[in-house]
Design a protein around this motif. Structure first.
Motif, PDB file in Angstrom:
ATOM      1  N   SER A 140     -40.675  -3.978  39.846  1.00 51.50           N
ATOM      2  CA  SER A 140     -39.790  -2.952  40.394  1.00 51.50           C
ATOM      3  C   SER A 140     -38.768  -2.525  39.352  1.00 51.50           C
ATOM      4  CB  SER A 140     -39.069  -3.469  41.647  1.00 51.50           C
ATOM      5  OG  SER A 140     -38.284  -4.606  41.336  1.00 51.50           O
ATOM      6  N   LEU A 141     -38.271  -1.321  39.525  1.00 53.23           N
ATOM      7  CA  LEU A 141     -37.206  -0.808  38.669  1.00 53.23           C
ATOM      8  C   LEU A 141     -35.897  -1.480  39.064  1.00 53.23           C
ATOM      9  CD1 LEU A 141     -36.754   1.441  36.477  1.00 53.23           C
ATOM     10  CD2 LEU A 141     -36.046   2.920  38.371  1.00 53.23           C
ATOM     11  N   VAL A 142     -35.161  -1.939  38.072  1.00 54.56           N
ATOM     12  CA  VAL A 142     -33.875  -2.583  38.340  1.00 54.56           C
ATOM     13  C   VAL A 142     -32.899  -1.553  38.901  1.00 54.56           C
ATOM     14  CG1 VAL A 142     -31.898  -3.748  37.280  1.00 54.56           C
ATOM     15  CG2 VAL A 142     -34.235  -4.366  36.601  1.00 54.56           C
ATOM     16  N   ASP A 143     -32.250  -1.886  39.995  1.00 47.74           N
ATOM     17  CA  ASP A 143     -31.232  -1.011  40.582  1.00 47.74           C
ATOM     18  C   ASP A 143     -29.919  -1.777  40.695  1.00 47.74           C
ATOM     19  OD1 ASP A 143     -31.551  -2.716  42.770  1.00 47.74           O
ATOM     20  OD2 ASP A 143     -32.731  -1.274  43.927  1.00 47.74           O
ATOM     21  N   ASP A 144     -28.942  -1.181  41.341  1.00 48.37           N
ATOM     22  CA  ASP A 144     -27.633  -1.829  41.443  1.00 48.37           C
ATOM     23  C   ASP A 144     -27.713  -3.166  42.166  1.00 48.37           C
ATOM     24  OD1 ASP A 144     -26.524   0.301  40.126  1.00 48.37           O
ATOM     25  OD2 ASP A 144     -25.722   1.269  41.924  1.00 48.37           O
TER      26      ASP A 144
END
Length: 279
Positions: free
Chosen positions: A145-149
């Motif tokens: 997954s794309l790293v988010d906050d």
């Protein structure tokens, strides 16, 4: 063995230099000063330097593109070496590759007491679509997954733990920086690998970096990184990347480790090997 002309090699090395310039620029000034992180341009060559915070190792203390982006001189090489010495970088690294000029370049490295110490295989890919099933899932359930906050702290802690560096403030500042996208692989809900892509704009060549643990160096498990790589190439192509540049940091003389199979499946080729020179 090389399949790249001098001009092609210069273009590839310029991609890395551009990425590292932005990577270092992301670091908060106060933290950069504390660990001694800095860059300077010696013509088109980017010199990266960081003797503190656990970063006193070749990756963070080296010129990028020396002898490739333009012919080197003995004086330039000695000046860069003296700069590392003055900063207290004891494990600085210089790189040679088949396209380095002039012919005396390798001899000048030896004059400075620098000896071959390992290598990286450069891998590159153009912007062609992925082949059918190139990014197929393996037998293990590894989710990327794309790293988010919500996951930025988890991503940062994984990399700090893998490398044991004073990198927390730098990584936190890198999250959300324009052009950078960070990816996290999980297995059984647990973070197992990370890798980042720098794509400054559609139509640019993406550079892959900030990866860990490095397969073949820090772990014998290649599958989490392979899953991330497939995800990154698909994402980069969707965003308009004209190509990709990366490294195999644990090269094999027979080019027979799983890393080679992964990159080949994703359409990468090896244009040259870069040899490390250190004291």
């Amino acid at each position: 063995m090389t399949t790249a002309t001098a001009a092609e090699a210069a273009a590839i090395e310029a991609v890395e230099a551009r990425a590292w310039a932005d990577l270092v620029a992301a670091c908060p000034p106060r933290h950069a000063a504390r660990i001694g992180l800095a860059t300077r341009w010696a013509g088109p060559v980017l010199v990266v330097q960081c003797p503190g915070g656990g970063f006193d190792r070749g990756l963070f203390n080296r010129p990028i593109g020396l002898g490739v982006l333009e012919p080197a001189t003995r004086a330039a090489l000695a000046g860069i070496s003296d700069g590392f010495d003055a900063a207290g970088a004891t494990r600085a690294m210089f790189v040679s590759q088949p396209q380095c000029a002039p012919a005396g370049y390798a001899g000048w490295l030896a004059e400075l007491g620098l000896e071959p110490r390992g290598a990286w295989d450069r891998v590159v890919r153009d912007g062609a679509p992925l082949a059918p099933a190139a990014n197929g899932a393996g037998e293990r359930e590894i989710a990327v997954s794309l790293v988010d906050d919500d996951t930025a702290q988890e991503w940062s802690e994984l990399l700090v733990g893998v490398y044991r560096l004073d990198a927390g403030p730098w990584l936190r500042a890198l999250h959300g920086r324009p052009g950078w996208r960070h990816y996290l692989a999980r297995e059984d809900g647990r973070p197992v690998a990370a890798r980042s892509m720098y794509l400054p704009a559609p139509g640019a060549v993406a550079f892959l970096a900030v990866d860990g643990p490095v397969p073949g160096v820090m772990t014998a498990d290649y599958e989490p990184d392979a899953a991330i790589l497939g995800h990154i190439v698909a994402d980069g192509l969707r965003l308009g990347a004209a190509g990709f540049a990366a490294d195999i940091e644990a090269p094999s003389p027979g080019r027979d480790t799983p890393a080679y199979a992964t990159f080949a499946r994703l359409g990468f080729r090896i244009p040259y090997t870069r040899t490390h020179h250190m004291r």
